[in-house]
Design a protein around this motif. Structure first.
Motif, PDB file in Angstrom:
ATOM      1  N   ALA B  25       0.831  -1.204   0.000  1.00 37.31           N
ATOM      2  CA  ALA B  25       0.000   0.000   0.000  1.00 37.31           C
ATOM      3  C   ALA B  25       0.861   1.249   0.000  1.00 37.31           C
ATOM      4  O   ALA B  25       0.553   2.232  -0.677  1.00 37.31           O
ATOM      5  N   ARG B  26       1.949   1.208   0.743  1.00 38.12           N
ATOM      6  CA  ARG B  26       2.763   2.412   0.902  1.00 38.12           C
ATOM      7  C   ARG B  26       3.513   2.751  -0.376  1.00 38.12           C
ATOM      8  O   ARG B  26       3.767   3.915  -0.663  1.00 38.12           O
ATOM      9  N   LYS B  27       3.895   1.753  -1.123  1.00 39.07           N
ATOM     10  CA  LYS B  27       4.845   2.031  -2.197  1.00 39.07           C
ATOM     11  C   LYS B  27       4.196   2.793  -3.343  1.00 39.07           C
ATOM     12  O   LYS B  27       4.914   3.360  -4.162  1.00 39.07           O
ATOM     13  N   PHE B  28       2.878   2.830  -3.410  1.00 45.92           N
ATOM     14  CA  PHE B  28       2.231   3.607  -4.459  1.00 45.92           C
ATOM     15  C   PHE B  28       1.777   4.973  -3.973  1.00 45.92           C
ATOM     16  O   PHE B  28       1.019   5.651  -4.647  1.00 45.92           O
ATOM     17  N   SER B  29       2.199   5.355  -2.802  1.00 41.54           N
ATOM     18  CA  SER B  29       1.748   6.635  -2.243  1.00 41.54           C
ATOM     19  C   SER B  29       2.929   7.316  -1.573  1.00 41.54           C
ATOM     20  O   SER B  29       3.023   7.368  -0.363  1.00 41.54           O
ATOM     21  N   LEU B  30       3.848   7.790  -2.394  1.00 41.78           N
ATOM     22  CA  LEU B  30       5.050   8.439  -1.871  1.00 41.78           C
ATOM     23  C   LEU B  30       4.910   9.944  -2.017  1.00 41.78           C
ATOM     24  O   LEU B  30       4.663  10.449  -3.116  1.00 41.78           O
ATOM     25  N   PHE B  31       5.056  10.642  -0.915  1.00 40.14           N
ATOM     26  CA  PHE B  31       5.035  12.094  -0.961  1.00 40.14           C
ATOM     27  C   PHE B  31       6.467  12.575  -0.809  1.00 40.14           C
ATOM     28  O   PHE B  31       7.107  12.347   0.205  1.00 40.14           O
ATOM     29  N   GLN B  32       6.960  13.237  -1.820  1.00 41.18           N
ATOM     30  CA  GLN B  32       8.390  13.528  -1.854  1.00 41.18           C
ATOM     31  C   GLN B  32       8.693  14.930  -1.351  1.00 41.18           C
ATOM     32  O   GLN B  32       7.897  15.854  -1.503  1.00 41.18           O
ATOM     33  N   TYR B  33       9.837  15.030  -0.723  1.00 40.89           N
ATOM     34  CA  TYR B  33      10.379  16.324  -0.333  1.00 40.89           C
ATOM     35  C   TYR B  33      11.690  16.513  -1.075  1.00 40.89           C
ATOM     36  O   TYR B  33      12.675  15.842  -0.779  1.00 40.89           O
ATOM     37  N   PRO B  34      11.750  17.387  -2.090  1.00 45.74           N
ATOM     38  CA  PRO B  34      12.999  17.557  -2.828  1.00 45.74           C
ATOM     39  C   PRO B  34      13.961  18.479  -2.086  1.00 45.74           C
ATOM     40  O   PRO B  34      13.632  19.627  -1.805  1.00 45.74           O
ATOM     41  N   PHE B  35      15.127  17.950  -1.752  1.00 40.98           N
ATOM     42  CA  PHE B  35      16.205  18.746  -1.150  1.00 40.98           C
ATOM     43  C   PHE B  35      17.218  18.970  -2.269  1.00 40.98           C
ATOM     44  O   PHE B  35      18.135  18.195  -2.475  1.00 40.98           O
ATOM     45  N   VAL B  36      17.002  20.032  -3.034  1.00 35.78           N
ATOM     46  CA  VAL B  36      17.747  20.226  -4.280  1.00 35.78           C
ATOM     47  C   VAL B  36      18.815  21.280  -4.058  1.00 35.78           C
ATOM     48  O   VAL B  36      18.519  22.404  -3.675  1.00 35.78           O
ATOM     49  N   THR B  37      20.079  20.899  -4.253  1.00 37.18           N
ATOM     50  CA  THR B  37      21.159  21.820  -3.961  1.00 37.18           C
ATOM     51  C   THR B  37      22.029  22.149  -5.154  1.00 37.18           C
ATOM     52  O   THR B  37      22.802  23.097  -5.084  1.00 37.18           O
ATOM     53  N   ALA B  38      21.983  21.408  -6.229  1.00 41.44           N
ATOM     54  CA  ALA B  38      23.000  21.627  -7.258  1.00 41.44           C
ATOM     55  C   ALA B  38      22.443  21.276  -8.631  1.00 41.44           C
ATOM     56  O   ALA B  38      21.233  21.169  -8.820  1.00 41.44           O
ATOM     57  N   CYS B  39      23.346  21.071  -9.564  1.00 45.32           N
ATOM     58  CA  CYS B  39      22.985  20.915 -10.971  1.00 45.32           C
ATOM     59  C   CYS B  39      22.113  19.691 -11.219  1.00 45.32           C
ATOM     60  O   CYS B  39      21.365  19.666 -12.190  1.00 45.32           O
ATOM     61  N   CYS B  40      22.193  18.685 -10.362  1.00 43.68           N
ATOM     62  CA  CYS B  40      21.302  17.535 -10.524  1.00 43.68           C
ATOM     63  C   CYS B  40      19.843  17.968 -10.504  1.00 43.68           C
ATOM     64  O   CYS B  40      18.978  17.256 -11.013  1.00 43.68           O
ATOM     65  N   GLY B  41      19.577  19.120  -9.914  1.00 46.53           N
ATOM     66  CA  GLY B  41      18.211  19.624  -9.858  1.00 46.53           C
ATOM     67  C   GLY B  41      17.578  19.763 -11.228  1.00 46.53           C
ATOM     68  O   GLY B  41      16.375  19.555 -11.378  1.00 46.53           O
ATOM     69  N   MET B  42      18.391  20.107 -12.229  1.00 47.03           N
ATOM     70  CA  MET B  42      17.832  20.241 -13.570  1.00 47.03           C
ATOM     71  C   MET B  42      17.279  18.902 -14.059  1.00 47.03           C
ATOM     72  O   MET B  42      16.205  18.825 -14.648  1.00 47.03           O
ATOM     73  N   GLU B  43      18.063  17.859 -13.786  1.00 49.16           N
ATOM     74  CA  GLU B  43      17.621  16.531 -14.235  1.00 49.16           C
ATOM     75  C   GLU B  43      16.439  16.052 -13.390  1.00 49.16           C
ATOM     76  O   GLU B  43      15.574  15.344 -13.868  1.00 49.16           O
ATOM     77  N   PHE B  44      16.420  16.485 -12.139  1.00 51.73           N
ATOM     78  CA  PHE B  44      15.276  16.140 -11.292  1.00 51.73           C
ATOM     79  C   PHE B  44      14.009  16.801 -11.829  1.00 51.73           C
ATOM     80  O   PHE B  44      12.945  16.190 -11.869  1.00 51.73           O
ATOM     81  N   MET B  45      14.148  18.075 -12.265  1.00 54.22           N
ATOM     82  CA  MET B  45      12.978  18.759 -12.839  1.00 54.22           C
ATOM     83  C   MET B  45      12.513  18.047 -14.092  1.00 54.22           C
ATOM     84  O   MET B  45      11.305  17.904 -14.332  1.00 54.22           O
ATOM     85  N   ALA B  46      13.477  17.583 -14.901  1.00 51.63           N
ATOM     86  CA  ALA B  46      13.088  16.859 -16.109  1.00 51.63           C
ATOM     87  C   ALA B  46      12.349  15.581 -15.743  1.00 51.63           C
ATOM     88  O   ALA B  46      11.315  15.252 -16.326  1.00 51.63           O
ATOM     89  N   ALA B  47      12.876  14.877 -14.746  1.00 46.53           N
ATOM     90  CA  ALA B  47      12.256  13.611 -14.367  1.00 46.53           C
ATOM     91  C   ALA B  47      10.892  13.833 -13.735  1.00 46.53           C
ATOM     92  O   ALA B  47       9.993  13.009 -13.884  1.00 46.53           O
ATOM     93  N   ALA B  48      10.723  14.965 -13.039  1.00 45.27           N
ATOM     94  CA  ALA B  48       9.459  15.222 -12.357  1.00 45.27           C
ATOM     95  C   ALA B  48       8.428  15.846 -13.286  1.00 45.27           C
ATOM     96  O   ALA B  48       7.290  16.023 -12.886  1.00 45.27           O
ATOM     97  N   GLY B  49       8.834  16.187 -14.496  1.00 46.76           N
ATOM     98  CA  GLY B  49       7.906  16.835 -15.420  1.00 46.76           C
ATOM     99  C   GLY B  49       6.989  15.832 -16.087  1.00 46.76           C
ATOM    100  O   GLY B  49       7.097  14.630 -15.893  1.00 46.76           O
ATOM    101  N   PRO B  50       6.078  16.345 -16.908  1.00 50.71           N
ATOM    102  CA  PRO B  50       5.080  15.456 -17.511  1.00 50.71           C
ATOM    103  C   PRO B  50       5.661  14.481 -18.527  1.00 50.71           C
ATOM    104  O   PRO B  50       5.079  13.429 -18.765  1.00 50.71           O
ATOM    105  N   LYS B  51       6.804  14.815 -19.128  1.00 46.73           N
ATOM    106  CA  LYS B  51       7.311  13.926 -20.174  1.00 46.73           C
ATOM    107  C   LYS B  51       7.619  12.544 -19.629  1.00 46.73           C
ATOM    108  O   LYS B  51       7.331  11.532 -20.264  1.00 46.73           O
ATOM    109  N   TYR B  52       8.216  12.500 -18.461  1.00 47.11           N
ATOM    110  CA  TYR B  52       8.551  11.196 -17.874  1.00 47.11           C
ATOM    111  C   TYR B  52       7.499  10.727 -16.894  1.00 47.11           C
ATOM    112  O   TYR B  52       7.556   9.605 -16.434  1.00 47.11           O
ATOM    113  N   ASP B  53       6.582  11.611 -16.535  1.00 44.97           N
ATOM    114  CA  ASP B  53       5.327  11.222 -15.885  1.00 44.97           C
ATOM    115  C   ASP B  53       5.542  10.372 -14.649  1.00 44.97           C
ATOM    116  O   ASP B  53       5.177   9.203 -14.598  1.00 44.97           O
TER     117      ASP B  53
END
Lengths: 191, 193
Positions: B25-53
């Protein structure tokens, strides 16, 4: 590039200009630290210099030169927007007397640059309004960009968790954990 | 999942199965807290966007308070100065909570072997899944998320490192075929002027 600025500095400060050089338009004057702030003020206020734009201030460390000229070479680059010329001033300081007059009262932009130079190299700027560390934390001891600071010495603020080591990754037997690795094991319930 | 829920029946097994049900039950209900500090954030935004859904995995809703989230994404380089803040954020999250280490810097400090950088966030907080890459591609991020979900379903809290996977057999040939179809009738692409 004309050497106007260097000539003006030499005319104004005489023997306090220890040496000058000009390489492909880069004018450099090495000054006696005693006239550091006076030279900055002069460059800003003299109408023929009119260096109204602060570019950069930082330090270069030459540990081998501490016996002769002084290991820390503080440099200040200023630029004139109207006259389109720039000059680099240098002052050489020995480690035992690594302090220099602050130019933050002349160029406001030098405020944080001097704090960074203090933080990284331990050069003290007399007359700076708020000379604190700017990048590192107060608990940090030593000056990390000095050449004699150990290259990989960290000073953690927190106690590292048990079972972890410096730079030893987690990438041991668990690397590439396969999906559905094992049946549910009560041993693995908690950290 | 049917066998997990329905199976068992011997004494002592029930608790395990109940945990498996909870994990499922838990694994399909993850509420994320992004602790974004550096350039990886760009890729995180890409992954969190609608394209990768990322919503397909039930992990699309970011909560900007650690007290409302159960999955901490640590995305990017963490400096020694930030380490107490990171630990405090982790401590504020409610159980059960999981941590994803996004990218090489968060996992082990990356190439920052110096006075300023924390050599891996596992020095401060426990980590569930490490995603290598500098930065990792969104596909790798989703792979890591699926590995985490797999772990949650198995109630497995040991640290896991995402495996570097090659393309399945036949896929490179298929890509080449698609490329040829697309380029049909067009001038070939060369590096010369």
């Amino acid at each position: 590039m004309s050497k106007l600025l260097l000539d003006r500095l030499k005319a104004q400060f005489g023997d306090s200009v220890l040496e000058t050089s000009s390489f492909r338009g880069d004018d450099v004057a090495v000054l006696d630290p005693k006239v550091w702030r006076a030279a900055a003020t002069f460059l800003r206020d003299d109408p023929r210099c009119a260096c109204d734009y602060f570019v950069d201030l930082s330090v270069v460390d030459f540990p081998d030169l501490d016996e002769s000229t002084g290991r820390f070479e503080v440099y200040l680059i200023v630029h004139s927007v109207a006259k389109k010329h720039r000059v680099r001033l240098k002052a050489r300081l020995k480690e035992a007397s690594a302090d220099l007059d602050s130019v933050s009262s002349v160029y406001g932009g030098a405020d944080w640059a001097e704090r960074e130079a203090f933080d990284m190299f331990g050069v003290r700027f007399n007359g700076h309004p708020d000379l604190r560390r700017i990048l590192m934390y107060e608990e940090f001891s030593g000056y990390p960009l000095r050449k004699d600071y150990p290259a990989n010495k960290a000073q953690p603020l927190i106690e590292y968790r048990e079972g972890t080591h410096d730079k030893l990754g987690p990438f041991l037997e668990d690397e590439g954990m396969p999906f559905d690795r094992s049946p549910v094991d009560p041993k693995n319930f908690s950290h | 999942m049917g066998d997990v829920i329905m199976g068992g029946g011997e004494s002592g097994v029930f608790t395990t199965k109940f945990d498996a049900l909870l994990g499922w039950a838990r694994k399909f209900s993850l509420f994320q807290y992004p602790f974004v500090t550096a350039c990886c954030g760009m890729e995180f935004m890409a992954a969190a966007g609608p394209k990768y859904d990322i919503a397909r995995f039930g992990a699309e809703a970011p909560r900007f308070s650690p007290r409302q989230s159960d999955l901490l994404w640590v995305v990017g380089t963490v400096s020694q100065r930030q380490a107490p803040a990171l630990r405090r954020i982790y401590e504020q999250m409610l159980e059960p909570k999981w941590v994803m280490s996004f990218g090489t810097c968060a996992s082990c400090g990356g190439f920052y072997d110096n006075y300023a950088t924390l050599p891996g966030i596992d020095k401060a907080i426990p980590v569930d899944v490490y995603i290598p890459g500098c930065p990792p591609r969104p596909e790798a991020v989703l792979d890591g998320l699926m590995l985490l979900m797999d772990k949650i379903g198995r109630c497995d809290r040991t640290p896991a490192v995402l495996k570097n996977t090659a393309l399945p057999e036949g896929v490179p040939d298929k890509l080449e075929q698609l490329y040829q179809i697309r380029m049909k009738g067009k001038a070939p692409v060369t590096n010369e002027e």
